[in-house]
Design a protein around this motif. Structure first.
Motif, short mmCIF file in Angstrom:
data_model
loop_
_atom_site.label_atom_id
_atom_site.label_comp_id
_atom_site.label_asym_id
_atom_site.label_seq_id
_atom_site.Cartn_x
_atom_site.Cartn_y
_atom_site.Cartn_z
N LYS A 14 20.11 7.38 -17.58
CA LYS A 14 20.70 6.22 -16.92
C LYS A 14 22.13 6.53 -16.49
O LYS A 14 22.92 7.03 -17.26
N ASN A 15 22.41 6.21 -15.24
CA ASN A 15 23.75 6.40 -14.68
C ASN A 15 24.25 5.03 -14.26
O ASN A 15 24.21 4.68 -13.09
N ASN A 16 24.66 4.23 -15.24
CA ASN A 16 25.08 2.86 -14.96
C ASN A 16 26.44 2.61 -15.60
O ASN A 16 26.53 2.11 -16.72
N PRO A 17 27.49 3.00 -14.92
CA PRO A 17 28.83 2.76 -15.48
C PRO A 17 29.13 1.29 -15.72
O PRO A 17 29.97 0.96 -16.54
N SER A 18 28.42 0.39 -15.00
CA SER A 18 28.61 -1.03 -15.27
C SER A 18 27.67 -1.43 -16.40
O SER A 18 26.87 -0.64 -16.89
N ASN A 19 27.76 -2.69 -16.83
CA ASN A 19 26.87 -3.16 -17.91
C ASN A 19 25.59 -3.75 -17.35
O ASN A 19 24.83 -4.39 -18.08
N LEU A 20 25.33 -3.56 -16.06
CA LEU A 20 24.12 -4.08 -15.43
C LEU A 20 23.21 -2.91 -15.03
O LEU A 20 23.67 -1.88 -14.58
N ALA A 73 0.82 -1.21 0.00
CA ALA A 73 0.00 0.00 0.00
C ALA A 73 0.86 1.26 0.00
O ALA A 73 0.43 2.31 -0.49
N VAL A 74 2.05 1.17 0.57
CA VAL A 74 2.97 2.31 0.63
C VAL A 74 4.20 1.96 -0.21
O VAL A 74 4.89 0.98 0.08
N PHE A 75 4.44 2.73 -1.26
CA PHE A 75 5.63 2.50 -2.08
C PHE A 75 6.10 3.82 -2.68
O PHE A 75 5.32 4.51 -3.35
N PRO A 76 7.34 4.22 -2.42
CA PRO A 76 7.85 5.50 -2.93
C PRO A 76 7.94 5.50 -4.46
O PRO A 76 8.46 4.55 -5.05
N LEU A 77 7.48 6.58 -5.06
CA LEU A 77 7.49 6.70 -6.52
C LEU A 77 8.15 7.98 -7.01
O LEU A 77 8.50 8.08 -8.18
N LYS A 78 8.31 8.96 -6.15
CA LYS A 78 8.85 10.25 -6.57
C LYS A 78 10.38 10.26 -6.45
O LYS A 78 10.95 9.55 -5.61
N PRO A 79 11.08 11.05 -7.27
CA PRO A 79 12.54 11.12 -7.20
C PRO A 79 13.02 11.53 -5.81
O PRO A 79 12.38 12.34 -5.13
N MET A 80 14.16 10.96 -5.41
CA MET A 80 14.70 11.23 -4.08
C MET A 80 16.21 11.46 -4.15
O MET A 80 16.89 10.96 -5.04
N SER A 81 16.71 12.21 -3.17
CA SER A 81 18.15 12.35 -2.95
C SER A 81 18.63 11.26 -2.01
O SER A 81 17.85 10.67 -1.26
N VAL A 82 19.93 11.02 -2.03
CA VAL A 82 20.57 10.04 -1.13
C VAL A 82 21.29 10.82 -0.04
O VAL A 82 21.97 11.81 -0.32
N TYR A 83 21.14 10.36 1.20
CA TYR A 83 21.74 11.06 2.34
C TYR A 83 22.58 10.10 3.17
O TYR A 83 22.27 8.91 3.31
N ALA A 84 23.65 10.64 3.75
CA ALA A 84 24.47 9.95 4.74
C ALA A 84 24.62 10.90 5.92
O ALA A 84 25.14 12.01 5.75
N THR A 85 24.18 10.50 7.13
CA THR A 85 24.13 11.43 8.26
C THR A 85 24.47 10.74 9.57
O THR A 85 24.39 9.52 9.69
N ILE A 86 24.84 11.57 10.54
CA ILE A 86 24.93 11.14 11.94
C ILE A 86 24.30 12.24 12.77
O ILE A 86 24.55 13.42 12.54
N TRP A 87 23.43 11.85 13.73
CA TRP A 87 22.71 12.87 14.48
C TRP A 87 22.21 12.30 15.81
O TRP A 87 22.33 11.10 16.08
N MET A 103 26.28 4.55 -6.38
CA MET A 103 24.97 5.07 -6.78
C MET A 103 24.83 4.83 -8.28
O MET A 103 25.46 5.52 -9.08
N SER A 104 24.04 3.85 -8.66
CA SER A 104 23.81 3.53 -10.06
C SER A 104 22.32 3.41 -10.29
O SER A 104 21.63 2.74 -9.52
N GLY A 105 21.83 4.05 -11.34
CA GLY A 105 20.41 3.94 -11.60
C GLY A 105 19.90 5.03 -12.50
O GLY A 105 20.51 5.38 -13.50
N CYS A 106 18.76 5.58 -12.11
CA CYS A 106 18.01 6.51 -12.94
C CYS A 106 18.10 7.90 -12.31
O CYS A 106 17.50 8.17 -11.28
#
Length: 312
Positions: free
Chosen positions: A260-266, A197-211, A241-244
């Protein structure tokens, strides 16, 4: 600083020894099943290329020519990085070494979010590592929610089968149109199918944090951060980070356009090898869930009077 040489009563020594044993016992030292190392399939992105400072700039240090970042939490501030691109699906990984010592209340997170663009109906895919109690114990928490507040979240918690403070370990999110998969050292611990019922569909940023998560991270705030143990330092390396990559300026009728940001062939977005878990991965996930899961929202009847539909 040298330790003072003092004579302690035997009862104190015994208590200390038992405490150390109990603390060590909380780390489940299992040998996980063999799995395909997905992290070997995608290239590492230097932190300096893929991320910008998010907050706590003075507590962020880049080393190794920008390939590694240390994020610090002290009394003045936590710290964090945010990806320079927004993604519509992809494969995201970070090798993280957690703060050593007593770290109750400390939260180290690797996650995707669009709260900056959709503050009232944002999406999020979370990996949160929680300094959990007074015994130097860390809990691995996953969460997913979409178009709403954290009250709609789908949390699950696990213990780890290793000491996450001793060396770097890989924490991974695979997100595509089929499912979301959370992995630790390439072992799947949770799959969240698209038909939920809940599934993210909108574009998102990637974060790395400590708090500082004192108010909620340890049994509702039972063990807040003790800054006498500060600074708390988390190390991030081997970022992937590989994907769309979302391109809002070229968005089509659905509001999304991807390069597409896929430097590999996968391709983790459309590749069939990422559409379902292999038999080997399913076996490994069953192992992790049976031995290491300590909480699932699907069993939390005090929170959900009517269980979410996917729990049935």
């Amino acid at each position: 600083m040298a330790f003072l040489q003092v004579q302690l009563p035997f009862s104190v020594f015994l208590f200390f020894s038992i405490s150390v044993l109990v603390s060590s016992a909380r780390i489940r030292r299992y040998t996980p099943p063999s799995v395909t190392h997905l992290t070997d399939l995608f290239p590492h992105i230097p932190v300096s290329d893929g991320y910008s400072n998010f907050f706590g700039e003075t507590n962020i240090q880049l080393t190794g020519n920008g390939s590694m970042a240390t994020l610090t939490l002290d009394k003045s501030s936590g710290s964090g990085l945010a990806s320079k691109n927004k993604y519509q699906y992809g494969f995201f990984s970070a090798a993280i070494k957690l703060p050593s010592g007593l770290s109750s209340g400390v939260v180290v997170a690797f996650y995707l979010s669009n709260a900056d663009v959709f503050p009232h109906n944002h999406d999020e895919i979370d990996i949160e590592l929680l300094g959990h109690d007074k015994r130097n114990d860390w809990v691995f928490q996953t969460n997913v929610y979409a178009n709403g507040s954290v009250s709609t979240g789908r949390e699950e918690k696990f213990y780890l089968w290793f000491d996450p403070t001793a060396e770097h370990h890989h924490y991974i999110i695979l997100w595509n149109s089929h499912h979301i998969v959370f992995l630790v050292d390439n072992v799947p611990v949770r799959e969240f199918p698209r038909n939920n019922a809940v599934f993210p569909l909108k574009p998102m940023s990637v974060y790395a944090t400590i708090w500082d998560g004192s108010q909620w991270a340890t049994h509702g705030g039972k063990y807040p951060v003790n800054y006498r143990n500060a600074p708390f330092i988390a190390s991030f390396s081997e970022m992937e980070m590989s994907g769309c990559v979302s391109n809002q300026k070229a968005a089509g009728p659905d509001g999304v356009s991807c390069s597409k940001n896929n430097p590999s062939n996968l391709d983790p977005v459309e590749g069939q090898e990422f559409a379902t878990l292999s038999k080997q991965q399913v076996t490994a996930m069953d192992w992790a869930r049976s031995k290491l899961m300590v909480y699932s929202y699907c069993k939390d009847t005090s929170r959900f009077k009517v269980m979410p539909p996917e729990c049935k």
